[in-house]
Design a protein around this motif. Structure first.
Motif, PDB file in Angstrom:
ATOM      1  N   PRO A   1      47.961 -13.593  10.413  1.00  0.00           N
ATOM      2  CA  PRO A   1      47.497 -14.776   9.672  1.00  0.00           C
ATOM      3  C   PRO A   1      47.437 -14.572   8.160  1.00  0.00           C
ATOM      4  CG  PRO A   1      46.129 -14.446  11.600  1.00  0.00           C
ATOM      5  CD  PRO A   1      47.036 -13.250  11.496  1.00  0.00           C
ATOM      6  N   GLU A   2      46.993 -13.406   7.705  1.00  0.00           N
ATOM      7  CA  GLU A   2      46.896 -13.162   6.258  1.00  0.00           C
ATOM      8  C   GLU A   2      48.267 -13.141   5.595  1.00  0.00           C
ATOM      9  OE1 GLU A   2      44.295 -13.187   4.162  1.00  0.00           O
ATOM     10  OE2 GLU A   2      43.225 -13.867   5.939  1.00  0.00           O
ATOM     11  N   TYR A   3      49.257 -12.597   6.282  1.00  0.00           N
ATOM     12  CA  TYR A   3      50.629 -12.599   5.765  1.00  0.00           C
ATOM     13  C   TYR A   3      51.114 -14.032   5.592  1.00  0.00           C
ATOM     14  CZ  TYR A   3      55.712 -12.216   5.740  1.00  0.00           C
ATOM     15  OH  TYR A   3      57.038 -12.341   5.425  1.00  0.00           O
ATOM     16  N   LEU A   4      50.912 -14.851   6.618  1.00  0.00           N
ATOM     17  CA  LEU A   4      51.379 -16.231   6.565  1.00  0.00           C
ATOM     18  C   LEU A   4      50.635 -17.027   5.491  1.00  0.00           C
ATOM     19  CD1 LEU A   4      53.424 -18.097   7.801  1.00  0.00           C
ATOM     20  CD2 LEU A   4      51.723 -18.761   9.488  1.00  0.00           C
ATOM     21  N   LYS A   5      49.353 -16.769   5.368  1.00  0.00           N
ATOM     22  CA  LYS A   5      48.540 -17.458   4.359  1.00  0.00           C
ATOM     23  C   LYS A   5      49.110 -17.217   2.961  1.00  0.00           C
ATOM     24  CE  LYS A   5      43.647 -17.945   3.298  1.00  0.00           C
ATOM     25  NZ  LYS A   5      42.326 -17.409   3.597  1.00  0.00           N
ATOM     26  N   LYS A   6      49.519 -15.982   2.676  1.00  0.00           N
ATOM     27  CA  LYS A   6      50.107 -15.654   1.376  1.00  0.00           C
ATOM     28  C   LYS A   6      51.423 -16.387   1.160  1.00  0.00           C
ATOM     29  CE  LYS A   6      48.092 -11.096   0.961  1.00  0.00           C
ATOM     30  NZ  LYS A   6      48.349  -9.655   0.926  1.00  0.00           N
ATOM     31  N   ARG A   7      52.149 -16.649   2.229  1.00  0.00           N
ATOM     32  CA  ARG A   7      53.435 -17.345   2.125  1.00  0.00           C
ATOM     33  C   ARG A   7      53.256 -18.856   1.961  1.00  0.00           C
ATOM     34  NH1 ARG A   7      54.291 -13.025   0.708  1.00  0.00           N
ATOM     35  NH2 ARG A   7      55.236 -11.399   1.932  1.00  0.00           N
ATOM     36  N   LEU A   8      52.136 -19.394   2.440  1.00  0.00           N
ATOM     37  CA  LEU A   8      51.912 -20.840   2.378  1.00  0.00           C
ATOM     38  C   LEU A   8      51.211 -21.286   1.094  1.00  0.00           C
ATOM     39  CD1 LEU A   8      50.919 -21.578   6.080  1.00  0.00           C
ATOM     40  CD2 LEU A   8      53.171 -21.752   4.995  1.00  0.00           C
ATOM     41  N   GLN A   9      50.472 -20.405   0.454  1.00  0.00           N
ATOM     42  CA  GLN A   9      49.741 -20.778  -0.756  1.00  0.00           C
ATOM     43  C   GLN A   9      50.639 -21.299  -1.875  1.00  0.00           C
ATOM     44  OE1 GLN A   9      46.505 -21.331  -1.425  1.00  0.00           O
ATOM     45  NE2 GLN A   9      46.369 -21.097   0.791  1.00  0.00           N
ATOM     46  N   PRO A  10      51.822 -20.717  -2.117  1.00  0.00           N
ATOM     47  CA  PRO A  10      52.697 -21.302  -3.147  1.00  0.00           C
ATOM     48  C   PRO A  10      53.118 -22.738  -2.820  1.00  0.00           C
ATOM     49  CG  PRO A  10      53.409 -19.080  -2.635  1.00  0.00           C
ATOM     50  CD  PRO A  10      52.355 -19.444  -1.628  1.00  0.00           C
ATOM     51  N   LEU A  11      53.253 -23.051  -1.542  1.00  0.00           N
ATOM     52  CA  LEU A  11      53.621 -24.411  -1.144  1.00  0.00           C
ATOM     53  C   LEU A  11      52.476 -25.385  -1.389  1.00  0.00           C
ATOM     54  CD1 LEU A  11      55.581 -23.604   2.131  1.00  0.00           C
ATOM     55  CD2 LEU A  11      56.485 -24.010  -0.158  1.00  0.00           C
ATOM     56  N   VAL A  12      51.251 -24.881  -1.310  1.00  0.00           N
ATOM     57  CA  VAL A  12      50.081 -25.705  -1.645  1.00  0.00           C
ATOM     58  C   VAL A  12      50.068 -25.958  -3.151  1.00  0.00           C
ATOM     59  CG1 VAL A  12      47.551 -25.770  -1.712  1.00  0.00           C
ATOM     60  CG2 VAL A  12      48.729 -24.912   0.328  1.00  0.00           C
ATOM     61  N   ARG A  13      50.310 -24.907  -3.937  1.00  0.00           N
ATOM     62  CA  ARG A  13      50.323 -25.070  -5.400  1.00  0.00           C
ATOM     63  C   ARG A  13      51.409 -26.042  -5.858  1.00  0.00           C
ATOM     64  NH1 ARG A  13      49.060 -19.594  -5.063  1.00  0.00           N
ATOM     65  NH2 ARG A  13      51.202 -18.905  -5.380  1.00  0.00           N
ATOM     66  N   GLU A  14      52.526 -26.092  -5.150  1.00  0.00           N
ATOM     67  CA  GLU A  14      53.627 -26.996  -5.507  1.00  0.00           C
ATOM     68  C   GLU A  14      53.413 -28.414  -4.975  1.00  0.00           C
ATOM     69  OE1 GLU A  14      56.367 -26.530  -7.439  1.00  0.00           O
ATOM     70  OE2 GLU A  14      55.486 -24.595  -7.965  1.00  0.00           O
ATOM     71  N   GLY A  15      52.350 -28.616  -4.167  1.00  0.00           N
ATOM     72  CA  GLY A  15      52.059 -29.947  -3.649  1.00  0.00           C
ATOM     73  C   GLY A  15      52.849 -30.321  -2.403  1.00  0.00           C
ATOM     74  N   ILE A  16      53.474 -29.352  -1.767  1.00  0.00           N
ATOM     75  CA  ILE A  16      54.246 -29.610  -0.549  1.00  0.00           C
ATOM     76  C   ILE A  16      53.332 -29.596   0.666  1.00  0.00           C
ATOM     77  CG2 ILE A  16      56.098 -28.704   0.923  1.00  0.00           C
ATOM     78  CD1 ILE A  16      57.297 -27.635  -1.786  1.00  0.00           C
ATOM     79  N   LEU A  17      52.369 -28.688   0.664  1.00  0.00           N
ATOM     80  CA  LEU A  17      51.366 -28.613   1.720  1.00  0.00           C
ATOM     81  C   LEU A  17      49.995 -28.895   1.129  1.00  0.00           C
ATOM     82  CD1 LEU A  17      52.351 -25.359   3.665  1.00  0.00           C
ATOM     83  CD2 LEU A  17      52.932 -27.721   4.231  1.00  0.00           C
ATOM     84  N   GLU A  18      49.092 -29.344   1.970  1.00  0.00           N
ATOM     85  CA  GLU A  18      47.678 -29.463   1.617  1.00  0.00           C
ATOM     86  C   GLU A  18      46.925 -28.431   2.436  1.00  0.00           C
ATOM     87  OE1 GLU A  18      46.461 -33.433   2.518  1.00  0.00           O
ATOM     88  OE2 GLU A  18      47.481 -34.269   0.779  1.00  0.00           O
ATOM     89  N   SER A  19      45.946 -27.823   1.823  1.00  0.00           N
ATOM     90  CA  SER A  19      45.112 -26.845   2.499  1.00  0.00           C
ATOM     91  C   SER A  19      43.691 -27.380   2.577  1.00  0.00           C
ATOM     92  CB  SER A  19      45.131 -25.532   1.709  1.00  0.00           C
ATOM     93  OG  SER A  19      44.246 -24.602   2.272  1.00  0.00           O
ATOM     94  N   THR A  20      43.115 -27.319   3.773  1.00  0.00           N
ATOM     95  CA  THR A  20      41.748 -27.764   3.989  1.00  0.00           C
ATOM     96  C   THR A  20      40.927 -26.552   4.424  1.00  0.00           C
ATOM     97  OG1 THR A  20      42.570 -29.908   4.724  1.00  0.00           O
ATOM     98  CG2 THR A  20      40.289 -29.363   5.279  1.00  0.00           C
ATOM     99  N   PRO A  21      39.900 -26.171   3.653  1.00  0.00           N
ATOM    100  CA  PRO A  21      39.089 -25.009   4.031  1.00  0.00           C
ATOM    101  C   PRO A  21      38.125 -25.326   5.170  1.00  0.00           C
ATOM    102  CG  PRO A  21      38.260 -25.976   2.010  1.00  0.00           C
ATOM    103  CD  PRO A  21      39.493 -26.749   2.393  1.00  0.00           C
ATOM    104  N   GLY A  22      37.595 -24.284   5.769  1.00  0.00           N
ATOM    105  CA  GLY A  22      36.560 -24.454   6.777  1.00  0.00           C
ATOM    106  C   GLY A  22      37.045 -24.226   8.192  1.00  0.00           C
ATOM    107  N   ALA A  23      36.102 -24.312   9.123  1.00  0.00           N
ATOM    108  CA  ALA A  23      36.393 -24.036  10.533  1.00  0.00           C
ATOM    109  C   ALA A  23      37.422 -25.003  11.115  1.00  0.00           C
ATOM    110  CB  ALA A  23      35.104 -24.098  11.346  1.00  0.00           C
ATOM    111  N   ARG A  24      37.432 -26.226  10.643  1.00  0.00           N
ATOM    112  CA  ARG A  24      38.405 -27.214  11.139  1.00  0.00           C
ATOM    113  C   ARG A  24      39.554 -27.412  10.161  1.00  0.00           C
ATOM    114  NH1 ARG A  24      35.760 -30.966  15.154  1.00  0.00           N
ATOM    115  NH2 ARG A  24      33.744 -30.000  15.495  1.00  0.00           N
TER     116      ARG A  24
END
Length: 85
Positions: free
Chosen positions: A39-62
């Protein structure tokens, strides 16, 4: 065209999120489980996509990731995923 491993995993996740077509966020752990990645590896790969506005990240248990918009321009994810990751 050669693509870095990080970009490839980001693209795979975007495709899964598009196929699910659900507005509820998908947990990093669930996406990592689908691809048998840490999961930590994938998280590092997805964060740039959040910064570019391609993905949204929602914190928390859900929380998790979901597509931020439909019809993203071709190449957006590749440029965002290659910055220092």
């Amino acid at each position: 065209m050669m693509m870095s491993e990080g970009i490839e995993w980001g693209l795979h996740c975007c495709l899964v999120l598009a196929w699910l077509d659900d507005r509820a966020p998908i947990a990093t752990g669930r996406l990592a489980e689908i691809f048998e990645l840490p999961p930590e590896y994938l998280k590092k790969r997805l964060q740039p996509l959040v910064r570019e506005g391609i993905l949204e990240s929602t914190p928390g248990a859900r929380g998790g990731y979901r597509l931020a918009r439909s019809g993203a321009r071709h190449g957006d994810g590749c440029r965002g995923g290659d910055r220092g990751v």
